[in-house]
Design a protein around this motif. Sequence first.
Motif, PDB file in Angstrom:
ATOM      1  N   GLU A 156      44.080  15.507  96.741  1.00 61.76           N
ATOM      2  CA  GLU A 156      42.833  14.748  96.617  1.00 61.76           C
ATOM      3  C   GLU A 156      42.487  14.508  95.151  1.00 61.76           C
ATOM      4  OE1 GLU A 156      38.109  15.098  97.927  1.00 61.76           O
ATOM      5  OE2 GLU A 156      39.524  16.685  98.456  1.00 61.76           O
ATOM      6  N   CYS A 157      42.723  15.521  94.333  1.00 65.34           N
ATOM      7  CA  CYS A 157      42.412  15.439  92.907  1.00 65.34           C
ATOM      8  C   CYS A 157      43.319  14.439  92.195  1.00 65.34           C
ATOM      9  CB  CYS A 157      42.548  16.828  92.278  1.00 65.34           C
ATOM     10  SG  CYS A 157      42.245  16.917  90.505  1.00 65.34           S
ATOM     11  N   GLU A 158      44.564  14.325  92.688  1.00 62.33           N
ATOM     12  CA  GLU A 158      45.542  13.469  92.030  1.00 62.33           C
ATOM     13  C   GLU A 158      45.620  12.066  92.641  1.00 62.33           C
ATOM     14  OE1 GLU A 158      48.662  16.816  90.284  1.00 62.33           O
ATOM     15  OE2 GLU A 158      49.253  15.604  92.019  1.00 62.33           O
ATOM     16  N   ALA A 159      44.496  11.600  93.154  1.00 61.71           N
ATOM     17  CA  ALA A 159      44.464  10.235  93.693  1.00 61.71           C
ATOM     18  C   ALA A 159      44.839   9.230  92.612  1.00 61.71           C
ATOM     19  CB  ALA A 159      43.071   9.931  94.246  1.00 61.71           C
ATOM     20  N   ASP A 160      44.495   9.562  91.366  1.00 60.26           N
ATOM     21  CA  ASP A 160      44.892   8.763  90.213  1.00 60.26           C
ATOM     22  C   ASP A 160      46.154   9.393  89.629  1.00 60.26           C
ATOM     23  OD1 ASP A 160      45.261   7.569  87.734  1.00 60.26           O
ATOM     24  OD2 ASP A 160      43.126   7.474  87.272  1.00 60.26           O
ATOM     25  N   TYR A 163      46.646  11.704  86.402  1.00 60.05           N
ATOM     26  CA  TYR A 163      46.145  13.070  86.303  1.00 60.05           C
ATOM     27  C   TYR A 163      47.088  14.066  86.953  1.00 60.05           C
ATOM     28  CZ  TYR A 163      41.731  11.379  84.458  1.00 60.05           C
ATOM     29  OH  TYR A 163      40.780  10.810  83.659  1.00 60.05           O
ATOM     30  N   ARG A 164      47.109  15.245  86.386  1.00 59.51           N
ATOM     31  CA  ARG A 164      47.834  16.371  86.952  1.00 59.51           C
ATOM     32  C   ARG A 164      46.808  17.443  87.285  1.00 59.51           C
ATOM     33  NH1 ARG A 164      53.134  17.133  88.854  1.00 59.51           N
ATOM     34  NH2 ARG A 164      53.675  19.326  88.729  1.00 59.51           N
ATOM     35  N   GLN A 418      57.641  18.010  95.467  1.00 64.83           N
ATOM     36  CA  GLN A 418      56.846  16.943  96.061  1.00 64.83           C
ATOM     37  C   GLN A 418      56.996  15.668  95.230  1.00 64.83           C
ATOM     38  OE1 GLN A 418      53.153  19.525  96.123  1.00 64.83           O
ATOM     39  NE2 GLN A 418      53.011  18.657  98.195  1.00 64.83           N
ATOM     40  N   GLU A 419      56.516  14.567  95.767  1.00 67.20           N
ATOM     41  CA  GLU A 419      56.633  13.300  95.059  1.00 67.20           C
ATOM     42  C   GLU A 419      55.956  13.358  93.686  1.00 67.20           C
ATOM     43  OE1 GLU A 419      58.434  10.589  95.666  1.00 67.20           O
ATOM     44  OE2 GLU A 419      59.263  11.722  97.353  1.00 67.20           O
ATOM     45  N   ARG A 420      54.876  14.123  93.593  1.00 65.15           N
ATOM     46  CA  ARG A 420      54.153  14.254  92.327  1.00 65.15           C
ATOM     47  C   ARG A 420      55.008  14.902  91.235  1.00 65.15           C
ATOM     48  NH1 ARG A 420      52.013  19.634  91.826  1.00 65.15           N
ATOM     49  NH2 ARG A 420      50.227  18.940  90.611  1.00 65.15           N
ATOM     50  N   ASP A 421      56.072  15.603  91.650  1.00 71.31           N
ATOM     51  CA  ASP A 421      56.910  16.342  90.705  1.00 71.31           C
ATOM     52  C   ASP A 421      58.146  15.569  90.248  1.00 71.31           C
ATOM     53  OD1 ASP A 421      55.326  18.779  90.991  1.00 71.31           O
ATOM     54  OD2 ASP A 421      56.237  18.949  92.982  1.00 71.31           O
ATOM     55  N   MET A 422      58.395  14.403  90.845  1.00 72.65           N
ATOM     56  CA  MET A 422      59.678  13.745  90.634  1.00 72.65           C
ATOM     57  C   MET A 422      59.885  13.212  89.217  1.00 72.65           C
ATOM     58  SD  MET A 422      61.563  14.257  93.223  1.00 72.65           S
ATOM     59  CE  MET A 422      60.782  15.891  93.170  1.00 72.65           C
ATOM     60  N   PHE A 425      60.873  16.188  87.283  1.00 71.25           N
ATOM     61  CA  PHE A 425      62.173  16.631  87.800  1.00 71.25           C
ATOM     62  C   PHE A 425      63.284  15.804  87.151  1.00 71.25           C
ATOM     63  CE2 PHE A 425      65.639  17.396  90.625  1.00 71.25           C
ATOM     64  CZ  PHE A 425      65.370  18.550  91.345  1.00 71.25           C
ATOM     65  N   ARG A 426      63.100  14.481  87.161  1.00 70.18           N
ATOM     66  CA  ARG A 426      64.092  13.583  86.574  1.00 70.18           C
ATOM     67  C   ARG A 426      64.214  13.821  85.067  1.00 70.18           C
ATOM     68  NH1 ARG A 426      66.636   8.684  87.532  1.00 70.18           N
ATOM     69  NH2 ARG A 426      65.916   8.767  89.694  1.00 70.18           N
ATOM     70  N   ALA A 427      63.071  13.991  84.405  1.00 72.69           N
ATOM     71  CA  ALA A 427      63.085  14.200  82.954  1.00 72.69           C
ATOM     72  C   ALA A 427      63.831  15.480  82.586  1.00 72.69           C
ATOM     73  CB  ALA A 427      61.657  14.254  82.418  1.00 72.69           C
ATOM     74  N   GLU A 428      63.693  16.519  83.401  1.00 74.08           N
ATOM     75  CA  GLU A 428      64.405  17.774  83.145  1.00 74.08           C
ATOM     76  C   GLU A 428      65.913  17.594  83.269  1.00 74.08           C
ATOM     77  OE1 GLU A 428      62.694  20.589  85.804  1.00 74.08           O
ATOM     78  OE2 GLU A 428      60.844  20.796  84.649  1.00 74.08           O
ATOM     79  N   LEU A 429      66.329  16.800  84.252  1.00 73.47           N
ATOM     80  CA  LEU A 429      67.759  16.521  84.407  1.00 73.47           C
ATOM     81  C   LEU A 429      68.291  15.728  83.220  1.00 73.47           C
ATOM     82  CD1 LEU A 429      68.034  15.548  88.203  1.00 73.47           C
ATOM     83  CD2 LEU A 429      68.615  17.733  87.132  1.00 73.47           C
TER      84      LEU A 429
END
Length: 733
Positions: A156-160, A163-164, A418-422, A425-429
């Motif tokens: 709910e908080c990350e509707a935008d 924001y994290r 989760q999708e919010r982490d992708m 996740f990609r940047a770490e790879l």
Amino acid sequence: MRITLIAALVLSSGFAYADEGQWQPYQMPSIADKLTERGIEIPAKQLADLGQYPMNAVVSLGYCTASFVSPQGLVVTNHHCAYRGIQYNSKKEHNYLADGFLAKKMADEPSAGPNERLYITENVKNVTEQVTANLSDEPLTRYEQIQTNSKALIKECEADDNYRCSVNSYHNGLEYYLIKQLIIRDVRLVYAPPESVGGYGGDIDNYEYPRHSGDFTFLRAYVGKDGKPAVYSEDNVPFTPKSYLKINADGVKAGDGVFAAGYPGSTSRYNLTSELKFASEWLYPTYAARYQLQIDTITQMGETDRDIAIKYAGTIASMSNRMKKLNGLLDGFKATDIVGIKQSREDDFLAWLKQDKAANPKLIAELETLLAEQQKQTQTNYYFENAQSSTLLSTAKKLYRLAQEKQKPDAERESGYQERDMKMFRAELERIDSSFAVEVDKTLWLQDLNAYIGQPLKVKVFDNALEHANNHKEFIAKVDGMYALTELTDQATRLAWMDKSVEAFETSSDPFIRLAVDVHATNMDLEKASKLLDGKLSKARPKYMEAVIAYYKANNWPVYPDANRTLRITYGMVDGYQSKDALYKQPFTRLEGIAAKHTGEEPYNAPAKLLAAIATNDYGKHTIQSVYNDPRSWMCKLVSCVETKNDFNSVPVNFLSSVDTTGGNSGSPVFNGRGELVGLNFDSTYEAITKDWFFNPIITRAVHVDIRYILWMMDQVDHADNLIKELDLVRNP
């Protein structure tokens, strides 16, 4: 157990709580009187407001602290906090770690790397009721309910998408707060001195004093042309912060009140004595020994390959810092008998608890049982987890876990998948290449595998997969073959695996993918056992903390949560300390100390241009004429101090204060009483390392780089005139 004189003084006097506390901003009004006593003029109510100056200028890097210092998104932090960004841009042909870097114009500011972020905390909300509503008594279900409730709040908080959000536990699950942070995804390198300035003294001086470290670096936040956060693009523009810090070019003197704001990592001040004993007897020595072996290995390999030295410079620095801290903790436990202090306090608490008829007499015994289980679990899993330490195996495991998690609805996925982490996740790879070399990774992994083989606790599926048997040569050949045959060293291949199915993993011929699949079930079983235990502790810990807080309040002691990487404020004063018999450490170090330490060899190899600038005795406007032992200092209240005027007449490099900091506070802005920037926190003294477990005000000191040294370096040495013009410099009235 014997308790030293200092410890006895601490336990028997009000000094135990002077300047102690890593306070949540909302708590500031409750300690307004203490701030006033320290000469903090800025209203406590203003410090509690994250939308006002100066708190809206304090930001997190995710692992360190930083702050805005110009209206054009200029950020200042520690050199060691920006190390990854400097390393990311360092090559054999232009080694910015060795030579330093200065962008004379914004167009020359390079990306600090795809993983670098700035997090600006805009809102903190108590959500304890929402997280803990109607929780089950069944431990695993209870754990999962806490996670589900937290994820719902986060979603709910990350509707935008700019924001994290995160839900953080305070007081070991007694309270939960939802934290909303704006993410800046384009962070660029602006100005960094050479490592021979930023890390002057190296590991020898780490946690020591006197110090002469120029531990500072400037970064810049960029956003899209619409003013919203965006990934790196040449079209991006500097971010306009809501506020930026005024910089007091006159700095501070001994006895001045100061405060710091930042994101301290972790403390254990409310933990039981049994936890301290486990840490001192097994955990810390075990971790320190592994770090030392890895440091020695990487250092030796880097001596023959400069590319390895550059790629692993950040890793070495991080490991060295952790290892010295662990050894410092162990030395500190012996020097001041922290175990004895904790046990004495715990005995007092238990006696107080027995007087409360409503208290649960089995409270501590139940918690101790769970802690013993947790410690056994830690020891049992340690070698197996390390045996999976290869960067390529860790990557394969994460990718296979992602494929598994993507089969679930997003809300049910594990955090991190989760999708919010992708994006991260990609940047770490993508970033792996900048700090990875096959020979180093293989050598370190073999060390961990040998340690695993040499201990009795084994995991059958892992042993079968590696087929080491008793033939060491064949075992090494097996590992060599895995690195030779894998395609995970290629970035494009790694990224492609993010979109592949579970079946693709399970039929892959890549040796690291196969091994990741083989150990997945075992790792999930261990994770489940850990969650089950966490579920049990989620009931026991809060009950314990309720009792502890009541005990502290009954004694009129400060109550603040242990550090957990969330925004905190701490206050104190500029002050030296008595480190040993007849050895008083003055609060300031001088520019001339750099030249006096210089040997021409690491870690005391100051750059020629810095030594030349020191030799001119041209201090510009950055000097102070005198320092003095202030009768207000805590040490002067314990021993007789005479106020003396001392000729200083130099640029102050580093200074000490009694603010309460720990890891994560690196880069924290240090403010004078009016909320003006006067320095950056970067370290603690060796004697103070044990403050993670117990705060001793008599010897606990934080080490800061003085703002006057930063300005002098910019002005007299590196001629960063373009940046000086951006700063809002003020002087004392």
